[in-house]
Each structure stands twice: as structure tokens, then as C-alpha cells.
Design a protein around this motif. Structure first.
Motif, PDB file in Angstrom:
ATOM      1  N   SER A 175       0.934  -1.229  -0.156  1.00 41.23           N
ATOM      2  CA  SER A 175      -0.310   0.002  -0.209  1.00 41.23           C
ATOM      3  C   SER A 175       0.707   1.232  -0.047  1.00 41.23           C
ATOM      4  O   SER A 175       2.107   1.148   0.442  1.00 41.23           O
ATOM      5  CB  SER A 175      -0.879   0.065   1.237  1.00 41.23           C
ATOM      6  N   GLY A 176       0.288   2.402  -0.526  1.00 42.36           N
ATOM      7  CA  GLY A 176       1.140   3.541  -0.525  1.00 42.36           C
ATOM      8  C   GLY A 176       1.065   4.119   0.569  1.00 42.36           C
ATOM      9  O   GLY A 176       1.658   5.197   1.174  1.00 42.36           O
ATOM     10  N   ASP A 177       0.242   3.650   1.843  1.00 47.27           N
ATOM     11  CA  ASP A 177       0.063   4.131   3.169  1.00 47.27           C
ATOM     12  C   ASP A 177       0.497   2.981   4.140  1.00 47.27           C
ATOM     13  O   ASP A 177       0.430   2.022   4.177  1.00 47.27           O
ATOM     14  CB  ASP A 177      -1.527   4.554   3.513  1.00 47.27           C
ATOM     15  N   GLY A 178       1.202   4.022   5.032  1.00 50.63           N
ATOM     16  CA  GLY A 178       2.062   2.963   6.259  1.00 50.63           C
ATOM     17  C   GLY A 178       1.154   2.736   7.485  1.00 50.63           C
ATOM     18  O   GLY A 178       1.659   2.126   8.311  1.00 50.63           O
ATOM     19  N   GLN A 179      -0.192   3.421   7.746  1.00 47.45           N
ATOM     20  CA  GLN A 179      -0.871   3.297   8.679  1.00 47.45           C
ATOM     21  C   GLN A 179      -1.367   2.053   8.916  1.00 47.45           C
ATOM     22  O   GLN A 179      -1.718   1.317   7.851  1.00 47.45           O
ATOM     23  CB  GLN A 179      -1.835   4.530   8.773  1.00 47.45           C
ATOM     24  N   SER A 180      -1.632   1.551   9.921  1.00 41.78           N
ATOM     25  CA  SER A 180      -1.992   0.113  10.140  1.00 41.78           C
ATOM     26  C   SER A 180      -3.569  -0.229   9.507  1.00 41.78           C
ATOM     27  O   SER A 180      -4.363   0.762   9.447  1.00 41.78           O
ATOM     28  CB  SER A 180      -2.262  -0.162  11.713  1.00 41.78           C
ATOM     29  N   GLN A 181      -3.483  -1.379   8.717  1.00 46.66           N
ATOM     30  CA  GLN A 181      -4.728  -1.740   8.056  1.00 46.66           C
ATOM     31  C   GLN A 181      -5.211  -2.836   8.919  1.00 46.66           C
ATOM     32  O   GLN A 181      -4.807  -3.488   9.573  1.00 46.66           O
ATOM     33  CB  GLN A 181      -4.247  -1.976   6.663  1.00 46.66           C
TER      34      GLN A 181
ATOM     35  N   GLY B   1       6.581   1.823  -1.651  1.00 43.68           N
ATOM     36  CA  GLY B   1       5.526   2.097  -0.625  1.00 43.68           C
ATOM     37  C   GLY B   1       5.792   1.579   0.662  1.00 43.68           C
ATOM     38  O   GLY B   1       6.771   1.128   1.160  1.00 43.68           O
ATOM     39  N   TYR B   2       4.823   0.819   1.209  1.00 41.96           N
ATOM     40  CA  TYR B   2       4.615   0.038   2.589  1.00 41.96           C
ATOM     41  C   TYR B   2       4.187  -1.382   2.313  1.00 41.96           C
ATOM     42  O   TYR B   2       3.284  -1.604   1.798  1.00 41.96           O
ATOM     43  CB  TYR B   2       3.886   0.849   3.547  1.00 41.96           C
ATOM     44  N   ILE B   3       4.857  -2.110   2.892  1.00 40.03           N
ATOM     45  CA  ILE B   3       4.626  -3.681   2.824  1.00 40.03           C
ATOM     46  C   ILE B   3       4.200  -4.074   4.282  1.00 40.03           C
ATOM     47  O   ILE B   3       4.493  -3.899   5.324  1.00 40.03           O
ATOM     48  CB  ILE B   3       5.824  -4.445   2.435  1.00 40.03           C
ATOM     49  N   HIS B   4       2.716  -4.463   4.183  1.00 38.40           N
ATOM     50  CA  HIS B   4       2.127  -4.679   5.208  1.00 38.40           C
ATOM     51  C   HIS B   4       1.956  -6.126   5.523  1.00 38.40           C
ATOM     52  O   HIS B   4       1.766  -6.904   4.579  1.00 38.40           O
ATOM     53  CB  HIS B   4       0.570  -4.363   5.162  1.00 38.40           C
ATOM     54  N   SER B   5       1.930  -6.554   6.635  1.00 41.68           N
ATOM     55  CA  SER B   5       1.562  -8.067   6.899  1.00 41.68           C
ATOM     56  C   SER B   5       0.676  -8.232   8.225  1.00 41.68           C
ATOM     57  O   SER B   5       0.745  -7.426   9.253  1.00 41.68           O
ATOM     58  CB  SER B   5       2.816  -9.031   7.080  1.00 41.68           C
ATOM     59  N   ALA B   6      -0.108  -9.408   8.211  1.00 40.35           N
ATOM     60  CA  ALA B   6      -0.861  -9.703   9.256  1.00 40.35           C
ATOM     61  C   ALA B   6      -0.932 -11.205   9.291  1.00 40.35           C
ATOM     62  O   ALA B   6      -1.173 -11.985   8.200  1.00 40.35           O
ATOM     63  CB  ALA B   6      -2.352  -9.136   9.151  1.00 40.35           C
TER      64      ALA B   6
END
Length: 608
Positions: free
Chosen positions: A247-253, A292-297
Motif C-alpha cells: 500500500s502507499g500508506d503506512g498506517q495500520s490496516q 510504498g509500505y509492505i503490510h503483513s498480518a
């Protein structure tokens, strides 16, 4: 004074590049000199390195040894040239865009259109950049710009362009046309890489390009959109699953799954200073693109062999579409269906050119998607040479989008290869420039395996009746190394009553009959005798059933082999399938599976 500074900059860049090449040559000469004594009686020595032949091959390459110079203005005063883009608006996450060039007086096969992102990128001509292309292994003719286009097409891809079958009369004399101009159109398939994009029309070919027309910048509708979600298993219980996305946003998703459960993401990123320390390289130079930002959950509380629905994102940045995935069987289950391959890379569905295309990759991923869609596939393993981005960072986005149809549905497990990790002075075993300066950073960020730690990309996992041991052939496997001791311990710990099959995988093979040629066989042989001498005994002692490798771009399978000797040959069953029958472990069968995207390597004639 400015010209003098330019010459000094070119000289400095040339010196750094020459230094890297010297490091590469010395390191590999040293490695080959040391390893050739280990098993010289088993593995034939490579042919003597012919320096004159090597220089001759290099001199054939159109890049030559030219250095940086400023982009020349096109000496074309044609005021009729125009560019139109359809659709003339912001772009969706996957958007087909048609670019039309009109008003051309003399269509040329050297006319081309580039997609450049971000729009503020450097248009200076950099012929010296050819050295940085070549160090990744890509010797194709590519644009010599200071910042690499994310893709490009020749206008001659429109069959009507060169013969001027789409024309317009610009000036009449009565009923007679005095001036006719030609039009041409090409279509680009663009995926959301978060940064704005421009289309630029060049003449002069790839080696001496100059700009004739440029579009206004185009934005993606949602540069923060959650995209390219892909799954991975984190343990052998199959009760948890990790999802990673961009995502282009680093805030928690969030991930919403199993009809009501929700879990927060953590995010990370990397920048140019995280790449290899040595320079220059594409990753820190003209190939860089903001990831961008790489998110993981991690989704917990799952059951093995169960289908779950999910979506990811947030109200702030938007949500992915609703999808579903299936968990694999847990360790000890009696059945597992998996697909494994190496060296796939990527190609463009619109036929565009880009750095390091693997022409077979689209057919392979489409075939894999067809198998996954049946619901019968539990896991996928991709054992090295993942995207071949090699320092051209936007191509990781292209690859993640390409595998989405399978990696969003079943775990996509990976091993590191030379084109993810290797670079001089970075701690990799081999001294190649193959990662383009990435040094494994993007790979480990995008593909978060259950490894032993940062830059320790080896792991094991059990699914169904199979124990998988995944090593890194690019990190030290010396008997005193951490990885060697881990492999030894891991294989000794297998409980054969629970997982009767042991599959061992890494990137570089221990056996291959590929025909490499003198240069490659001298400096970067497909099979490293020192690697075989160190690791093969562990496979025999650990009673590995099947060893799978990539790196060589073809398919090969051995007998049950140890020390280059066939210990047992297979027999055909009633269905014509090779089978091995034995009450005790004999030796592993080795299989090379690096045929999933690259043009296939040839075999030595005597081995066919």
C-alpha cells in the motif's frame, strides 16, 4: 568547469564499476581455485578461461564502453506531432491505456514510447548505465536513460504505423493532398505502482534517444490502495496464515476473515540506503522506485484443509475485493498436493518491453492458476530467482500482481536465489552482481517466510506427510557455518512416523548436464563442487528422499545418486511411471526445475 565535473563523475562511476568487476572476477577465481581440488576426480574441470574470447563477446554488445552524456534535443521542427492518451483521466489499479502519436512525416522503426514513473524522473541520456544492466545478467538492448522506464514499446508494434496506413492529409491544394502525416497507436497495461506516470515519445532508438512529445502526468485513482496480497504458512499446524500486501500508506490496516474476525497489520518499508553498500548498482541508481509500505498480518484460529473468505485494507485507504483461501493439511496428514518450480520471473501481458523478461512466465502462471482453481492444490513453492527485478524495483509490483491469482488463494512459499541476493562485498557466497544491488532486502520484505532471522533465509516446515527443508545456496553452507549446523540439526529432528517424506530444496543444483559455455563454466558454474562436497553428505545421512533445485533453466532428474554414482535406478510401474522400491534409504533423487519462465538452457550433446 561543469564539463570537467561531468568528466570526473563519469570517471568515478567507471572506477567503481571496474572495481566491482575486479572483485567479482577475483572472488570467483579464488572460489573455483579452492573448490576444484575438492572433487576433481568426480566433476570435470571447466575449460580454461580464454580472455580474448571473453573480450570479444563483450565487444559485440552494442552498449560498448561509452560513458554518460547529456540527452540531445531532437532536431525535428515538425509542429504537427501530437500525442493523445485514452482514457484521458486517472488510472485504476489495473488500467489499459492507449497512446496515439499523430502528425508523423517519416515513421521510423526506431520510434518508441516509454512509460516513466514518477513524472519527475531524470531524462538525461546515460549510456554508461549499460554496465549496470549487464551486471544483472540482462544483455538485451534497453533504453540508456538515467532512470529506467517501467516499460516501453516501439510504435512499429502497430502494424499500420510504418506503412502509414493510418494517415491524415494536413494540407490540400484543391482536391489534391500536398502533405500527409502518419498515425500510430500502442496500448499499455499498467498496474498501480503508486507514483504518477507520464508517456514520452522518443526517436533515435534506444541508444541515442531524444524526446519528441510528452504527456501530462497521470495519477492512479488511489495510490494508497491495498494491493497484491499473497499468503504464506508460518508453521506446521496449518492453524495460522500470514497475508502480506502493498500500500502507499503506512498506517495500520486490517484483515477481515472467517466471517467476522479481524486482525491489525504491521507495516515496513525499505529505501535506497538499505540496499547493498557497494555502488553503483541499479537498485540505488536508475532502477530505484519507491516500494510504498509492505503490510503483513497473521490470521490465527484456523483449521487445516478449510476454506476461508477474507479481505484486507481499511476504510481510510479502501478494501480489497472479497477473496478466499484454503489452509493446507497439517503435519501428519496423509496427503499433500503442491506445485514447485524455480526461475519464473515475469513478462508483460501487453507485449511491452522491460528489463529482464522471462518469456515463459505468463504461460506457467496461467497453468498454475488453472490447477489452483480446481481446489486440489495445497501449496506452491518457488525456489529462487523470483521476479528477476534485480534492482528495478517497480518490477516487484509487476510480479506480485502477476502471481495474485494463485498467491491469494494458497500459501506461496519461496527460497532465495542469486538474482535476489548476490552482490560483491555483501556477504553472499558467490560474488556475482546478479541481484542488481538488492542484496535480498526486497525479497525478504515481500516474501516473509518462517526463517531463522534477518538475512538468514533458511527454514523448514511440515505439511501433510512431507517435511520440507529449504536452504539458501547464496549464504554460507561451509561446515562451520550457522546454516550448515542448522541443516544438520533439522534433518536429524525429523519424525518419520509423522512425516515419512523429506524434501530438500535450494536454488543452485548439485547435479546438472546443462551446456554453459566457457565463460559461465569458468566463473559461475551451475554446479559448485565445494557446495556438493559440503551438503550432499548431509542429504544422505539425513535420508532425504528428493532434492529439488532451480538455477538451471530446464528440467532434469537423476537416479538415486550419491557422489556422482547411481545407487539405484527407477523401474516403470504398470502406468509407465518411474518408481523406486527399497526397504532402506539409498540416496536422494535430484530434480532440477528451473524451467518455469526463462528461455530453456541447452544440454551437452553427449548427455542427450
Amino acid at each position: 568547469m561543469d564539463n570537467q565535473r561531468g568528466r570526473e563523475g563519469s570517471a568515478g562511476s567507471l572506477f567503481k564499476t571496474q572495481t566491482l568487476l575486479v572483485m567479482f572476477l577475483l572472488c570467483n577465481l579464488l572460489r573455483n581455485g579452492m573448490s576444484s581440488t575438492v572433487t576433481s576426480q568426480t566433476f570435470p574441470k571447466s575449460s580454461r578461461f580464454d580472455e580474448a574470447e571473453w573480450k570479444g563477446e563483450i565487444s559485440k554488445h552494442p552498449f560498448g564502453s561509452i560513458t554518460r552524456r547529456k540527452l540531445l534535443s531532437c532536431h525535428d521542427e515538425n509542429p504537427l506531432i501530437d500525442m493523445s492518451v485514452d482514457p484521458p483521466r486517472s488510472m485504476t489499479n489495473v488500467q489499459e491505456v492507449t497512446v496515439t502519436i499523430s502528425g508523423i512525416l517519416n515513421p521510423s522503426e526506431n520510434d518508441w514510447i516509454a512509460v516513466l514513473s514518477p513524472s519527475s524522473m531524470n531524462y538525461t541520456l546515460c549510456p554508461g548505465a549499460a554496465r549496470l544492466y549487464a551486471e544483472t545478467g540482462d544483455l538485451a538492448a534497453l533504453p540508456l536513460l538515467c532512470h529506467y522506464p517501467v516499460k516501453f514499446q516501439y510504435l512499429k508494434a502497430d502494424p499500420a504505423y510504418i506503412p502509414c496506413k493510418k494517415s491524415r492529409c494536413q494540407e490540400f491544394f484543391g482536391e489534391h493532398c500536398l502533405l500527409t502525416t502518419c498515425n500510430g497507436s500502442v496500448t499499455f497495461r499498467l498496474v498501480n505502482i503508486r507514483t504518477d506516470t507520464v508517456f514520452v515519445f522518443f526517436m533515435g532508438g534506444l541508444n541515442i534517444p531524444c524526446v519528441l512529445a510528452r504527456s501530462d502526468p497521470f495519477q492512479f485513482e488511489n495510490p494508497n490502495a491495498p494491493l497484491y496480497g499473497h499468503l504464506s504458512s508460518i508453521d506446521s499446524s496449518s492453524t495460522s496464515m500470514k497475508l502480506t500486501w502493498v500500500s502507499g500508506d503506512g498506517q495500520s490496516q486490517f484483515v477481515q476473515y472467517a466471517d467476522g474476525r479481524i486482525v491489525n497489520s504491521t507495516s515496513t518499508t525499505f529505501d535506497q540506503k538499505d540496499m547493498c553498500d557497494a555502488s553503483p548498482s541499479p537498485a540505488v541508481d536508475f532502477g530505484w522506485h519507491d516500494p510504498g509500505y509492505i503490510h503483513s498480518a497473521v490470521m490465527n484460529g484456523l483449521s487445516p484443509q478449510t476454506i476461508y473468505s477474507y479481505r484486507y485494507g481499511s476504510d481510510a485507504v479502501g478494501w480489497s475485493s472479497q477473496m478466499s483461501f484454503s489452509t493446507p493439511p497439517a503435519a501428519g496428514f496423509d496427503k499433500l498436493v503442491f506445485i514447485m518450480y524455480g526461475d519464473m520471473g515475469k513478462a508483460e501481458r501487453d507485449g511491452c518491453n522491460e528489463h529482464y523478461i522471462q518469456p515463459g512466465s505468463l504461460k506457467v502462471i496461467d497453468a498454475v492458476a488453472k490447477e489452483v482453481s480446481t481446489g486440489d492444490v495445497d501449496m506452491i513453492y518457488h525456489i529462487g530467482d523470483i521476479s528477476y527485478a534485480t534492482g528495478f524495483l517497480a518490477e516487484w509490483d509487476f510480479f506480485l500482481e502477476m502471481i495474485g491469482s494463485v498467491a491469494s488463494r494458497v500459501p506461496y512459499m519461496t527460497a532465495v536465489g542469486n538474482h535476489e541476493r548476490d552482490f560483491p562485498g555483501s556477504g553472499s557466497v558467490y560474488c556475482g552482481l546478479d541481484s542488481g544491488g538488492e542484496c535480498g532486502v526486497p525479497y525478504e520484505t515481500y516474501f516473509q517466510m518462517p526463517t531463522q532471522g534477518k538475512d538468514k533465509p533458511w527454514y523448514s516446515i511440515e505439511q501433510g506427510p512431507v517435511h520440507f527443508t529449504i536452504m539458501s545456496t547464496e549464504h554460507s553452507w561451509d561446515p562451520q557455518s550457522e546454516q550448515y549446523k542448522w541443516i544438520e540439526s533439522d534433518l536429524a529432528s525429523v519424525k518419520r512416523q509423522q512425516t515419512p517424506w523429506i524434501l530438500f530444496a535450494g536454488h543452485r543444483p548439485q547435479y546438472s548436464s546443462v551446456n554453459q559455455g566457457i565463460l559461465a563454466a569458468t566463473f559461475v558454474p551451475s554446479v559448485d563442487p565445494a557446495f556438493v562436497a559440503a551438503i550432499e553428505p548431509l542429504l544422505v545421512i539425513g535420508q532425504v528422499d528428493l532434492a529439488l533445485w532451480g538455477h538451471v533453466h530446464n528440467y532434469e532428474r537423476t537416479c538415486a545418486v550419491n557422489r556422482s554414482l547411481c545407487i539405484q535406478y527407477p523401474k516403470k510401474d504398470d502406468d509407465g511411471i518411474d518408481t523406486y522400491t527399497s526397504n532402506t534409504h539409498i540416496a536422494p533423487v535430484h530434480t532440477v526445475i528451473g524451467m518455469s519462465g526463462f528461455q530453456l538452457d541447452s544440454f551437452r550433446k553427449k548427455d542427450i
